[in-house]
Enzyme design. Structure first.
Site, PDB file in Angstrom:
ATOM      1  N   ARG A 157      53.106  34.045  -3.558  1.00 42.67           N
ATOM      2  CA  ARG A 157      54.546  33.879  -3.824  1.00 42.67           C
ATOM      3  C   ARG A 157      55.071  34.977  -4.754  1.00 42.67           C
ATOM      4  O   ARG A 157      55.918  34.730  -5.622  1.00 42.67           O
ATOM      5  CB  ARG A 157      54.831  32.505  -4.452  1.00 42.67           C
ATOM      6  CG  ARG A 157      54.551  31.314  -3.565  1.00 42.67           C
ATOM      7  CD  ARG A 157      55.399  31.331  -2.298  1.00 42.67           C
ATOM      8  NE  ARG A 157      55.328  30.098  -1.547  1.00 42.67           N
ATOM      9  CZ  ARG A 157      54.478  29.855  -0.549  1.00 42.67           C
ATOM     10  NH1 ARG A 157      53.624  30.772  -0.164  1.00 42.67           N
ATOM     11  NH2 ARG A 157      54.505  28.701   0.104  1.00 42.67           N
ATOM     12  N   SER A 226      59.472  23.942  -1.491  1.00 46.64           N
ATOM     13  CA  SER A 226      58.727  23.676  -2.737  1.00 46.64           C
ATOM     14  C   SER A 226      59.549  24.187  -3.912  1.00 46.64           C
ATOM     15  O   SER A 226      59.921  25.366  -3.936  1.00 46.64           O
ATOM     16  CB  SER A 226      57.387  24.420  -2.732  1.00 46.64           C
ATOM     17  OG  SER A 226      56.616  24.064  -1.627  1.00 46.64           O
ATOM     18  N   GLU A 322      59.377  28.099  -8.155  1.00 41.70           N
ATOM     19  CA  GLU A 322      59.344  29.088  -7.064  1.00 41.70           C
ATOM     20  C   GLU A 322      60.775  29.515  -6.739  1.00 41.70           C
ATOM     21  O   GLU A 322      61.047  30.655  -6.385  1.00 41.70           O
ATOM     22  CB  GLU A 322      58.686  28.475  -5.823  1.00 41.70           C
ATOM     23  CG  GLU A 322      58.655  29.435  -4.655  1.00 41.70           C
ATOM     24  CD  GLU A 322      58.322  28.769  -3.336  1.00 41.70           C
ATOM     25  OE1 GLU A 322      57.185  28.330  -3.171  1.00 41.70           O
ATOM     26  OE2 GLU A 322      59.225  28.699  -2.474  1.00 41.70           O
TER      27      GLU A 322
HETATM   28  P1  FAD Z   1      67.507  33.624  -0.024  1.00 42.67           P
HETATM   29  O1  FAD Z   1      67.268  32.280  -0.614  1.00 42.67           O
HETATM   30  O2  FAD Z   1      68.830  33.918   0.548  1.00 42.67           O
HETATM   31  O3  FAD Z   1      67.150  34.735  -1.109  1.00 42.67           O
HETATM   32  C1  FAD Z   1      65.974  34.628  -1.872  1.00 42.67           C
HETATM   33  C2  FAD Z   1      65.939  35.779  -2.889  1.00 42.67           C
HETATM   34  O4  FAD Z   1      65.846  37.028  -2.201  1.00 42.67           O
HETATM   35  C3  FAD Z   1      67.210  35.876  -3.722  1.00 42.67           C
HETATM   36  O5  FAD Z   1      66.838  36.290  -5.009  1.00 42.67           O
HETATM   37  C4  FAD Z   1      68.026  36.950  -3.011  1.00 42.67           C
HETATM   38  O6  FAD Z   1      68.913  37.600  -3.890  1.00 42.67           O
HETATM   39  C5  FAD Z   1      66.969  37.879  -2.497  1.00 42.67           C
HETATM   40  N1  FAD Z   1      67.295  38.551  -1.245  1.00 42.67           N
HETATM   41  C6  FAD Z   1      67.603  37.962  -0.060  1.00 42.67           C
HETATM   42  N2  FAD Z   1      67.749  38.883   0.917  1.00 42.67           N
HETATM   43  C7  FAD Z   1      67.543  40.095   0.338  1.00 42.67           C
HETATM   44  C8  FAD Z   1      67.531  41.441   0.815  1.00 42.67           C
HETATM   45  N3  FAD Z   1      67.777  41.731   2.106  1.00 42.67           N
HETATM   46  N4  FAD Z   1      67.280  42.423  -0.061  1.00 42.67           N
HETATM   47  C9  FAD Z   1      67.017  42.142  -1.357  1.00 42.67           C
HETATM   48  N5  FAD Z   1      67.007  40.898  -1.865  1.00 42.67           N
HETATM   49  C10 FAD Z   1      67.262  39.890  -1.042  1.00 42.67           C
HETATM   50  N6  FAD Z   1      58.681  29.535   1.677  1.00 42.67           N
HETATM   51  C11 FAD Z   1      57.387  29.835   1.976  1.00 42.67           C
HETATM   52  O7  FAD Z   1      56.866  30.871   1.525  1.00 42.67           O
HETATM   53  N7  FAD Z   1      56.630  28.999   2.752  1.00 42.67           N
HETATM   54  C12 FAD Z   1      57.120  27.862   3.277  1.00 42.67           C
HETATM   55  O8  FAD Z   1      56.408  27.137   3.979  1.00 42.67           O
HETATM   56  C13 FAD Z   1      58.479  27.530   2.997  1.00 42.67           C
HETATM   57  N8  FAD Z   1      59.010  26.387   3.478  1.00 42.67           N
HETATM   58  C14 FAD Z   1      60.317  26.083   3.186  1.00 42.67           C
HETATM   59  C15 FAD Z   1      60.835  24.899   3.700  1.00 42.67           C
HETATM   60  C16 FAD Z   1      62.155  24.550   3.449  1.00 42.67           C
HETATM   61  C17 FAD Z   1      62.701  23.262   4.027  1.00 42.67           C
HETATM   62  C18 FAD Z   1      62.971  25.396   2.652  1.00 42.67           C
HETATM   63  C19 FAD Z   1      64.402  25.049   2.399  1.00 42.67           C
HETATM   64  C20 FAD Z   1      62.455  26.570   2.120  1.00 42.67           C
HETATM   65  C21 FAD Z   1      61.103  26.917   2.377  1.00 42.67           C
HETATM   66  N9  FAD Z   1      60.537  28.088   1.857  1.00 42.67           N
HETATM   67  C22 FAD Z   1      59.231  28.410   2.175  1.00 42.67           C
HETATM   68  C23 FAD Z   1      61.312  28.987   0.964  1.00 42.67           C
HETATM   69  C24 FAD Z   1      62.207  29.989   1.742  1.00 42.67           C
HETATM   70  O9  FAD Z   1      62.298  29.632   3.085  1.00 42.67           O
HETATM   71  C25 FAD Z   1      61.654  31.406   1.651  1.00 42.67           C
HETATM   72  O10 FAD Z   1      61.578  31.820   0.311  1.00 42.67           O
HETATM   73  C26 FAD Z   1      62.531  32.407   2.426  1.00 42.67           C
HETATM   74  O11 FAD Z   1      61.891  33.651   2.538  1.00 42.67           O
HETATM   75  C27 FAD Z   1      63.906  32.578   1.786  1.00 42.67           C
HETATM   76  O12 FAD Z   1      64.730  33.261   2.708  1.00 42.67           O
HETATM   77  P2  FAD Z   1      66.296  33.335   2.539  1.00 42.67           P
HETATM   78  O13 FAD Z   1      66.785  34.334   3.515  1.00 42.67           O
HETATM   79  O14 FAD Z   1      66.897  31.992   2.599  1.00 42.67           O
HETATM   80  O15 FAD Z   1      66.369  33.915   1.065  1.00 42.67           O
HETATM   81  N1  EPU Z   2      50.179  16.213  -2.052  1.00 40.97           N
HETATM   82  C1  EPU Z   2      50.186  14.963  -2.607  1.00 40.97           C
HETATM   83  N2  EPU Z   2      51.405  14.395  -2.867  1.00 40.97           N
HETATM   84  C2  EPU Z   2      52.579  15.035  -2.606  1.00 40.97           C
HETATM   85  C3  EPU Z   2      52.553  16.325  -2.055  1.00 40.97           C
HETATM   86  C4  EPU Z   2      51.321  16.900  -1.775  1.00 40.97           C
HETATM   87  O1  EPU Z   2      49.141  14.362  -2.872  1.00 40.97           O
HETATM   88  O2  EPU Z   2      53.624  14.444  -2.864  1.00 40.97           O
HETATM   89  C5  EPU Z   2      48.883  16.810  -1.701  1.00 40.97           C
HETATM   90  C6  EPU Z   2      48.686  16.824  -0.174  1.00 40.97           C
HETATM   91  O3  EPU Z   2      48.121  15.623   0.282  1.00 40.97           O
HETATM   92  C7  EPU Z   2      47.763  18.013   0.034  1.00 40.97           C
HETATM   93  C8  EPU Z   2      48.140  18.952  -1.109  1.00 40.97           C
HETATM   94  O4  EPU Z   2      48.845  18.172  -2.081  1.00 40.97           O
HETATM   95  O5  EPU Z   2      46.416  17.621  -0.135  1.00 40.97           O
HETATM   96  C9  EPU Z   2      48.995  20.122  -0.657  1.00 40.97           C
HETATM   97  O6  EPU Z   2      50.186  19.620  -0.033  1.00 40.97           O
HETATM   98  P1  EPU Z   2      50.872  20.353   1.205  1.00 40.97           P
HETATM   99  O7  EPU Z   2      49.860  20.638   2.263  1.00 40.97           O
HETATM  100  O8  EPU Z   2      52.057  19.582   1.587  1.00 40.97           O
HETATM  101  O9  EPU Z   2      51.266  21.766   0.660  1.00 40.97           O
HETATM  102  P2  EPU Z   2      51.897  22.246  -0.727  1.00 40.97           P
HETATM  103  O10 EPU Z   2      50.815  22.877  -1.536  1.00 40.97           O
HETATM  104  O11 EPU Z   2      52.685  21.180  -1.373  1.00 40.97           O
HETATM  105  C10 EPU Z   2      52.348  24.653   0.141  1.00 40.97           C
HETATM  106  C11 EPU Z   2      53.496  25.606   0.088  1.00 40.97           C
HETATM  107  C12 EPU Z   2      54.495  25.274   1.185  1.00 40.97           C
HETATM  108  C13 EPU Z   2      53.796  25.399   2.526  1.00 40.97           C
HETATM  109  C14 EPU Z   2      52.628  24.419   2.556  1.00 40.97           C
HETATM  110  C15 EPU Z   2      51.803  24.537   3.819  1.00 40.97           C
HETATM  111  C16 EPU Z   2      53.717  26.338  -2.207  1.00 40.97           C
HETATM  112  C17 EPU Z   2      54.500  26.250  -3.470  1.00 40.97           C
HETATM  113  N3  EPU Z   2      54.145  25.565  -1.212  1.00 40.97           N
HETATM  114  O12 EPU Z   2      52.883  23.373  -0.193  1.00 40.97           O
HETATM  115  O13 EPU Z   2      55.551  26.221   1.130  1.00 40.97           O
HETATM  116  O14 EPU Z   2      54.664  25.129   3.590  1.00 40.97           O
HETATM  117  O15 EPU Z   2      51.744  24.683   1.426  1.00 40.97           O
HETATM  118  O16 EPU Z   2      51.029  25.687   3.768  1.00 40.97           O
HETATM  119  O17 EPU Z   2      52.770  27.106  -2.122  1.00 40.97           O
HETATM  120  C18 EPU Z   2      57.661  26.608   0.081  1.00 40.97           C
HETATM  121  O18 EPU Z   2      57.138  27.589  -0.447  1.00 40.97           O
HETATM  122  O19 EPU Z   2      58.875  26.322  -0.086  1.00 40.97           O
HETATM  123  C19 EPU Z   2      56.850  25.755   0.942  1.00 40.97           C
HETATM  124  C20 EPU Z   2      57.314  24.657   1.544  1.00 40.97           C
END
Ligand code: FAD
Ligand code: EPU
Length: 339
Positions: A157, A226, A322
């Site tokens: 991250r 997250s 994050e």
């Molecule tokens: P924004 O939120 O619009 O911007 C994020 C940051 O980047 C801001 O500081 C912004 O100023 C900057 N920025 C944006 N575009 C540019 C650009 N072109 N040039 C320079 N700076 C820029 N993240 C994960 O890693 N793994 C996951 O599994 C994951 N699951 C998610 C699930 C949900 C339901 C949600 C809501 C979010 C999740 N995220 C996850 C977080 C998010 O999706 C990522 O961080 C994604 O890359 C953000 O993209 P965005 O375009 O919305 O960025």
């Molecule tokens: N867990 C619990 N209770 C909860 C949530 C999680 O016990 O309420 C346990 C789960 O059972 C599992 C472990 O924690 O054993 C990890 O949970 P999960 O697989 O849901 O993943 P996470 O670590 O919570 C991370 C990323 C996610 C990504 C998933 C899948 C971060 C901060 N988050 O979540 O990314 O989608 O793994 O790879 O690293 C995001 O960055 O926004 C995001 C959603």
């Protein structure tokens, strides 16, 4: 202008103006205009990783530079992607064209240009596994620079974009490389149940989409995924913690230390469903904070502070957000805001 459609927390905040750039020249021109108006500028994709603490006094610049160009040789496909392509559309596009690699990263919200910033990751795969380069424009002089993956300093991250290049650059394109010798990555969660000898990228893509739809909130519920990162702790602390709590999900890191599941820590504090005003800890996944109605940024931040303090009190671990915190003039230090 309203920012509600441009932040997935669905907070009802305003910016002085929202402008869209469809090419590099427009982006540079809009930036210069903002400077002439003496306004700060915030680049935004879909706002899925930001928390607006209050109204933003500056110009929000939506980067919508499109385009996907594919080249190949005997060993790999090379895909050059405009920052304004939606990430999940890119994943679908590559899978549909029989280019495997991104299947574990399906359904991550946001735009491709934002993906390198926090080195998006899910289900055992990270952007850095495919990223060859990132093209940026330095907005103060219009100069275009190509950073190699090494120069991007990717980490969990994390990347150089969260540190050195903070306020005066825009990512305009990302270059990815996909090996033609595909190997499935099935080492995370329910993916372990799949048979590595009879699996296709499409089946992994479908499985990841199903898991995410079951676990993550419906996009109609305001959230930013997250809220905190999973903490990295040293091996000694991890051993002590595991002695007291043997069921903590933990992931030893190749470069030392252990990553532990922040969601589990919050869950163990019995905070699932805990509500402060219109902000709550999501019932199904404690690492996600949600907007249950008409929350404002400070309600979400107050809840985040409560969760962070609670976890620190119980486990002596300080969670790091994050999500990026945005104040009236631009990004503010998230840890400072919660201290
Ligand atoms: P924004 O939120 O619009 O911007 C994020 C940051 O980047 C801001 O500081 C912004 O100023 C900057 N920025 C944006 N575009 C540019 C650009 N072109 N040039 C320079 N700076 C820029 N993240 C994960 O890693 N793994 C996951 O599994 C994951 N699951 C998610 C699930 C949900 C339901 C949600 C809501 C979010 C999740 N995220 C996850 C977080 C998010 O999706 C990522 O961080 C994604 O890359 C953000 O993209 P965005 O375009 O919305 O960025
Ligand atoms: N867990 C619990 N209770 C909860 C949530 C999680 O016990 O309420 C346990 C789960 O059972 C599992 C472990 O924690 O054993 C990890 O949970 P999960 O697989 O849901 O993943 P996470 O670590 O919570 C991370 C990323 C996610 C990504 C998933 C899948 C971060 C901060 N988050 O979540 O990314 O989608 O793994 O790879 O690293 C995001 O960055 O926004 C995001 C959603």
């Amino acid at each position: 202008m309203r920012l509600k459609p441009f932040n997935t927390f669905s907070l009802n905040v305003y910016a002085h103006r929202v402008a869209t750039a469809h090419n590099e020249a427009q982006l540079f021109m809009l930036w210069k205009q903002a400077l002439q108006m003496n306004r700060p500028v915030l680049l935004l994709g879909s706002g899925s990783n930001v928390l607006f603490l209050e109204n933003y006094t500056g110009i929000v610049l939506l980067n919508r530079i499109k385009g996907i160009v594919i080249q190949e040789d005997a060993e790999a496909w090379y895909v050059h992607v405009g920052a304004g392509e939606l990430w999940h559309d890119l994943v679908t596009y590559t899978i549909n064209r029989q280019i495997p690699g991104l299947e574990n990263l399906a359904l991550i919200p946001g735009y491709t240009g934002s993906a390198p910033i926090q080195n998006i990751g899910a289900y055992g795969v990270e952007l850095q596994d495919f990223c060859k380069y990132v093209d940026i424009i330095q907005l103060d002089n219009g100069k275009k620079i190509r950073l190699s993956a090494l120069e991007c300093q990717f980490g969990y991250r994390d990347s150089i974009f969260k540190h050195n290049y903070r306020d005066n650059y825009a990512i305009v394109a990302v270059g990815l490389r996909f090996s033609k010798f595909w190997r499935p990555v099935l080492n995370y969660g329910e993916l372990r149940l799949l048979n590595p000898h009879h699996i296709t990228p499409r089946q992994i893509f479908d499985t990841v989409c199903t898991m995410r739809r079951n676990k993550l909130p419906n996009p109609k519920i305001g959230n930013a995924g997250s809220f905190f990162k999973n903490p990295l702790i040293d091996t000694k602390t991890a051993t002590q913690l595991l002695t007291c709590y043997p069921d903590i999900p933990y992931y030893p890191q190749t470069n030392g230390g252990v990553k532990i599941a922040a969601g589990w820590l919050i869950d163990r504090c019995k905070l699932k469903g805990y509500q402060f005003g219109n902000a709550a800890v999501y019932e199904k996944q404690a690492l996600i904070l949600i907007n249950v109605g008409h929350a404002n940024g400070s309600e979400i931040a107050t809840l985040a502070k409560y969760v962070r303090d609670y976890v620190a009190d119980k486990f002596a671990i300080w969670l790091e957000p994050e999500v990026r915190f945005i104040g009236a003039e631009g990004e503010v230090d998230a840890i400072g805001a919660l201290s």
